[in-house]
Design a protein around this motif. Structure first.
Motif, PDB file in Angstrom:
ATOM      1  N   VAL A 237       0.903  -1.338   0.077  1.00  0.00           N
ATOM      2  CA  VAL A 237       0.150   0.169  -0.159  1.00  0.00           C
ATOM      3  C   VAL A 237       0.885   1.287   0.040  1.00  0.00           C
ATOM      4  CG1 VAL A 237      -1.826  -1.209   1.357  1.00  0.00           C
ATOM      5  CG2 VAL A 237      -0.048   0.153   2.477  1.00  0.00           C
ATOM      6  N   THR A 238      -0.011   2.335  -0.303  1.00  0.00           N
ATOM      7  CA  THR A 238       1.057   3.685  -0.218  1.00  0.00           C
ATOM      8  C   THR A 238       0.074   4.769   0.647  1.00  0.00           C
ATOM      9  OG1 THR A 238       2.186   5.523  -1.191  1.00  0.00           O
ATOM     10  CG2 THR A 238       0.026   4.505  -2.399  1.00  0.00           C
ATOM     11  N   ASN A 239       0.526   6.054   1.056  1.00  0.00           N
ATOM     12  CA  ASN A 239      -0.142   6.711   1.530  1.00  0.00           C
ATOM     13  C   ASN A 239      -0.750   7.641   0.629  1.00  0.00           C
ATOM     14  OD1 ASN A 239       2.101   8.200   1.143  1.00  0.00           O
ATOM     15  ND2 ASN A 239       2.180   9.248   3.092  1.00  0.00           N
ATOM     16  N   THR A 240      -1.779   8.857   1.192  1.00  0.00           N
ATOM     17  CA  THR A 240      -2.435   9.590   0.017  1.00  0.00           C
ATOM     18  C   THR A 240      -1.332  10.079  -0.962  1.00  0.00           C
ATOM     19  OG1 THR A 240      -4.158   9.856   1.627  1.00  0.00           O
ATOM     20  CG2 THR A 240      -3.886  11.376  -0.103  1.00  0.00           C
ATOM     21  N   ASP A 241      -0.499  10.697  -0.619  1.00  0.00           N
ATOM     22  CA  ASP A 241       0.556  11.579  -1.384  1.00  0.00           C
ATOM     23  C   ASP A 241       1.635  10.774  -1.822  1.00  0.00           C
ATOM     24  OD1 ASP A 241       2.084  11.476   0.929  1.00  0.00           O
ATOM     25  OD2 ASP A 241       1.922  13.562   1.123  1.00  0.00           O
ATOM     26  N   GLY A 242       1.550   9.507  -1.583  1.00  0.00           N
ATOM     27  CA  GLY A 242       2.918   8.587  -2.015  1.00  0.00           C
ATOM     28  C   GLY A 242       4.212   8.732  -1.512  1.00  0.00           C
ATOM     29  N   THR A 243       4.249   9.605  -0.448  1.00  0.00           N
ATOM     30  CA  THR A 243       5.672   9.815   0.070  1.00  0.00           C
ATOM     31  C   THR A 243       6.093   8.469   1.061  1.00  0.00           C
ATOM     32  OG1 THR A 243       4.510  10.897   2.143  1.00  0.00           O
ATOM     33  CG2 THR A 243       5.351  12.227   0.131  1.00  0.00           C
ATOM     34  N   LYS A 244       5.207   7.641   1.444  1.00  0.00           N
ATOM     35  CA  LYS A 244       5.632   6.242   2.256  1.00  0.00           C
ATOM     36  C   LYS A 244       4.656   5.123   1.523  1.00  0.00           C
ATOM     37  CE  LYS A 244       6.159   8.757   6.483  1.00  0.00           C
ATOM     38  NZ  LYS A 244       5.754   8.877   8.033  1.00  0.00           N
ATOM     39  N   CYS A 245       5.485   3.914   1.544  1.00  0.00           N
ATOM     40  CA  CYS A 245       4.555   2.726   1.226  1.00  0.00           C
ATOM     41  C   CYS A 245       4.872   1.751   2.380  1.00  0.00           C
ATOM     42  CB  CYS A 245       5.126   2.266  -0.117  1.00  0.00           C
ATOM     43  SG  CYS A 245       6.693   1.788  -0.100  1.00  0.00           S
ATOM     44  N   ALA A 246       4.058   0.665   2.375  1.00  0.00           N
ATOM     45  CA  ALA A 246       4.240  -0.367   3.435  1.00  0.00           C
ATOM     46  C   ALA A 246       3.868  -1.675   2.635  1.00  0.00           C
ATOM     47  CB  ALA A 246       3.339  -0.163   4.592  1.00  0.00           C
ATOM     48  N   SER A 247       4.783  -2.762   3.348  1.00  0.00           N
ATOM     49  CA  SER A 247       4.554  -3.858   2.492  1.00  0.00           C
ATOM     50  C   SER A 247       4.760  -5.277   3.787  1.00  0.00           C
ATOM     51  CB  SER A 247       5.672  -4.177   1.537  1.00  0.00           C
ATOM     52  OG  SER A 247       6.885  -4.039   2.264  1.00  0.00           O
ATOM     53  N   ALA A 248       4.197  -6.203   3.258  1.00  0.00           N
ATOM     54  CA  ALA A 248       4.506  -7.629   4.044  1.00  0.00           C
ATOM     55  C   ALA A 248       4.470  -8.865   2.942  1.00  0.00           C
ATOM     56  CB  ALA A 248       3.165  -7.706   5.034  1.00  0.00           C
ATOM     57  N   SER A 249       5.216  -9.521   3.534  1.00  0.00           N
ATOM     58  CA  SER A 249       5.535 -10.776   2.765  1.00  0.00           C
ATOM     59  C   SER A 249       4.431 -11.755   3.003  1.00  0.00           C
ATOM     60  CB  SER A 249       6.931 -11.261   3.068  1.00  0.00           C
ATOM     61  OG  SER A 249       7.072 -11.997   4.289  1.00  0.00           O
ATOM     62  N   ASP A 250       4.508 -13.140   2.409  1.00  0.00           N
ATOM     63  CA  ASP A 250       3.415 -14.024   2.595  1.00  0.00           C
ATOM     64  C   ASP A 250       3.868 -14.694   4.150  1.00  0.00           C
ATOM     65  OD1 ASP A 250       5.933 -15.516   2.130  1.00  0.00           O
ATOM     66  OD2 ASP A 250       5.192 -16.558   0.299  1.00  0.00           O
ATOM     67  N   LYS A 251       4.802 -14.506   4.712  1.00  0.00           N
ATOM     68  CA  LYS A 251       4.904 -14.977   5.954  1.00  0.00           C
ATOM     69  C   LYS A 251       4.011 -14.158   6.929  1.00  0.00           C
ATOM     70  CE  LYS A 251       9.795 -16.458   5.721  1.00  0.00           C
ATOM     71  NZ  LYS A 251      11.087 -16.120   6.217  1.00  0.00           N
ATOM     72  N   GLY A 252       3.862 -12.873   6.758  1.00  0.00           N
ATOM     73  CA  GLY A 252       3.010 -12.267   7.703  1.00  0.00           C
ATOM     74  C   GLY A 252       3.475 -11.731   9.174  1.00  0.00           C
ATOM     75  N   THR A 253       4.670 -11.691   9.365  1.00  0.00           N
ATOM     76  CA  THR A 253       5.010 -11.545  10.535  1.00  0.00           C
ATOM     77  C   THR A 253       5.691 -10.196  10.551  1.00  0.00           C
ATOM     78  OG1 THR A 253       7.394 -12.392  10.055  1.00  0.00           O
ATOM     79  CG2 THR A 253       5.838 -13.862  11.213  1.00  0.00           C
ATOM     80  N   LEU A 254       6.191  -9.630   9.557  1.00  0.00           N
ATOM     81  CA  LEU A 254       6.855  -8.288   9.596  1.00  0.00           C
ATOM     82  C   LEU A 254       5.991  -7.283   8.807  1.00  0.00           C
ATOM     83  CD1 LEU A 254      10.691  -9.259   9.450  1.00  0.00           C
ATOM     84  CD2 LEU A 254       9.296  -8.374  11.679  1.00  0.00           C
ATOM     85  N   ILE A 255       6.186  -6.046   9.199  1.00  0.00           N
ATOM     86  CA  ILE A 255       5.490  -4.867   8.037  1.00  0.00           C
ATOM     87  C   ILE A 255       6.773  -3.965   8.141  1.00  0.00           C
ATOM     88  CG2 ILE A 255       3.906  -3.145   7.753  1.00  0.00           C
ATOM     89  CD1 ILE A 255       3.038  -6.192  10.171  1.00  0.00           C
ATOM     90  N   ARG A 256       6.833  -3.665   6.903  1.00  0.00           N
ATOM     91  CA  ARG A 256       8.115  -2.653   6.716  1.00  0.00           C
ATOM     92  C   ARG A 256       7.413  -1.634   5.989  1.00  0.00           C
ATOM     93  NH1 ARG A 256      11.929  -7.468   5.223  1.00  0.00           N
ATOM     94  NH2 ARG A 256      12.704  -7.808   7.414  1.00  0.00           N
ATOM     95  N   VAL A 257       8.011  -0.191   6.379  1.00  0.00           N
ATOM     96  CA  VAL A 257       7.582   1.130   5.860  1.00  0.00           C
ATOM     97  C   VAL A 257       8.673   1.637   5.211  1.00  0.00           C
ATOM     98  CG1 VAL A 257       6.426   3.362   6.287  1.00  0.00           C
ATOM     99  CG2 VAL A 257       5.677   1.370   7.681  1.00  0.00           C
ATOM    100  N   PHE A 258       8.369   2.112   4.075  1.00  0.00           N
ATOM    101  CA  PHE A 258       9.584   2.869   3.245  1.00  0.00           C
ATOM    102  C   PHE A 258       9.326   4.280   2.956  1.00  0.00           C
ATOM    103  CE2 PHE A 258       9.970  -1.801   2.504  1.00  0.00           C
ATOM    104  CZ  PHE A 258      11.379  -2.111   2.942  1.00  0.00           C
ATOM    105  N   ASP A 259      10.388   5.171   2.788  1.00  0.00           N
ATOM    106  CA  ASP A 259      10.124   6.575   2.009  1.00  0.00           C
ATOM    107  C   ASP A 259      10.179   6.156   0.588  1.00  0.00           C
ATOM    108  OD1 ASP A 259      11.588   8.790   1.029  1.00  0.00           O
ATOM    109  OD2 ASP A 259      10.561   9.779   2.692  1.00  0.00           O
TER     110      ASP A 259
END
Length: 421
Positions: A237-259
């Motif tokens: 996913v991304t936020n409204t203005d696209g400055t950040k995105c977040a992701s998870a893998s098929d393991k579903g244990t970690l969520i990472r947020v990137f600039d």
């Protein structure tokens, strides 16, 4: 949340429910059914529109804020439309106004006021939002059966995020940096039968998008690639203005947020130790928190750190290589803390495995049933709304200072058995 494919929790799914998704501001959600589709307002929960089809089902229903245009894809046991077609439905005219056919099944569709995106199993295709859509870009991806894609909804920034060509990688494209070699400078008038912007009401921007001819050579764009996970992506996913995105893998244990501008890792959160399918990640309106929903019927809320990430790409600037997993951007105030839970052994993080230095959710709750769910921050302050595959809708309130277990404020069934009225 595409429910057309079974999971271990499908037994609790509402009969006939194939799809559920929020609109861009989380004020509404759409449902695809084996007999049509429906639109609901979130706060208060209220059915706003329904369309019944006697001859088939809809497995994708994508909204564009609250305007009259929807993107539909047929699905279920008896699809209304072939699964390789995208229909842009005009609810004012009560019919489809655009029909695009592809060689393979459509996995997802995303809408902006000026563009829309179609996802196939190995491609992401960008079109102008016109009565006669023009293909602007084609990007190749790894096998993307879940149709993962994120598109910022801000008028100023058009950031497209999708899986890379390698498993676990993310591609970020600034669509506003496109430099086509040939451009049709004069938009066409719809009254003459030519293309023009479809969006003409419901507070939609009336500016007609520039048309890029099909015959032009491939335009260039700023593209960044992030090796986000070692396992295949499951949520993006991304936020409204696209400055950040977040992701998870098929393991579903970690969520990472990137600039998205620098490709740096901002936050890494641990949902839990056991595997889970993360069906939903959502930013709040100012991108200071995210909520995460899974197939276990659990929702976790995480605080993002106080620093502001770099802005989205500027024309002519290439994003820095990244990410750097050790370089979490620090809060703007040295003594500011995230409020997320950490292990009591976190002070020994340099000596112990990474698990002990993880950040856990500062607030969480579980819905009544173990079922797939999507979540978002509600219109009311400090609330989270949840749409579940069993046809239930929840609103929970969290304490922004103390966190902990959230308090359920409301529960409703938006779909009921033998719901014919």
């Amino acid at each position: 949340m595409n429910l057309s494919k079974p999971s271990p929790y499908s037994a609790s799914d509402a009969p006939g429910l194939l799809y559920a998704s929020f609109n861009q501001d989380f004020g509404c959600f759409s449902c695809g059914l084996d007999s049509g589709f429906r639109i609901f307002n979130c706060d208060p929960l209220k059915e706003k529109m329904r369309k019944e089809f006697e001859d088939g089902g809809i497995c994708i229903v994508e909204m564009l804020f609250r305007c009259n245009y929807l993107a539909l894809v047929g699905g279920g046991k008896n699809p209304k439309y072939p699964p390789n077609k995208v229909i842009i439905w005009d609810d004012e005219r009560n019919r489809g106004v655009i029909e695009l056919e592809f060689r393979s099944e459509v996995k997802a569709v995303r809408l902006r006021r000026d563009k829309f995106v179609v996802v196939l199993v190995n491609k992401v295709i960008v079109y102008s939002f016109n009565l006669q859509p023009t293909k602007l870009h084609v990007f190749e991806t790894v096998d993307n059966d879940r149709g993962l894609v994120a598109l910022s909804s801000s008028d100023k920034h058009a950031i497209l995020i999708f899986p890379g060509r390698q498993s676990g990688h993310i591609q970020i494209v600034d669509l506003n940096s496109v430099v086509p070699t040939t451009v049709s400078s004069t938009p066409h008038n719809p009254s003459t039968g030519s293309s023009s912007s479809l969006l003409h009401n419901n507070n939609i921007n009336n500016t007609q998008p520039t048309k890029y001819p099909m015959t032009s050579t491939k335009p260039t764009a700023n593209i960044s690639i992030i090796p986000a996970h070692t396992s295949p992506l499951f949520s993006l996913v991304t936020n409204t203005d696209g400055t950040k995105c977040a992701s998870a893998s098929d393991k579903g244990t970690l969520i990472r947020v990137f600039d998205t501008g620098s490709s740096k890792l901002l936050n890494e959160f641990r949902r839990g130790a056991d595997r889970a399918e993360i069906y939903s990640i959502a930013f709040n309106s100012d991108s200071t928190r995210i909520c995460v929903g899974s197939d276990k019927g659990t929702v976790h809320i995480f605080n993002l750190d106080g620093a502001q990430g770099s802005r989205v790409f500027q024309g002519g600037m290439s994003p820095a290589a990244g990410p750097h997993y050790g370089e979490v951007i620090q809060a703007s105030h040295p003594h500011q803390t995230s409020g997320n839970r950490q292990s009591s052994f976190a002070f020994m993080k340099d000596l112990l495995p990474k698990y002990f230095s993880s950040e856990w959710s500062f607030a969480q709750f579980k819905v009544a049933a173990d079922c797939r769910c999507i979540c978002a921050f509600g219109g009311e302050k400090n609330t989270v709304i949840v749409v579940c595959a069993d046809g239930s809708f929840y609103r929970f309130m969290f304490d922004p200072q103390k966190g902990g277990e959230c308090v359920r404020e409301s529960y409703n069934k938006f779909l009921k058995e033998n719901d014919d009225d």
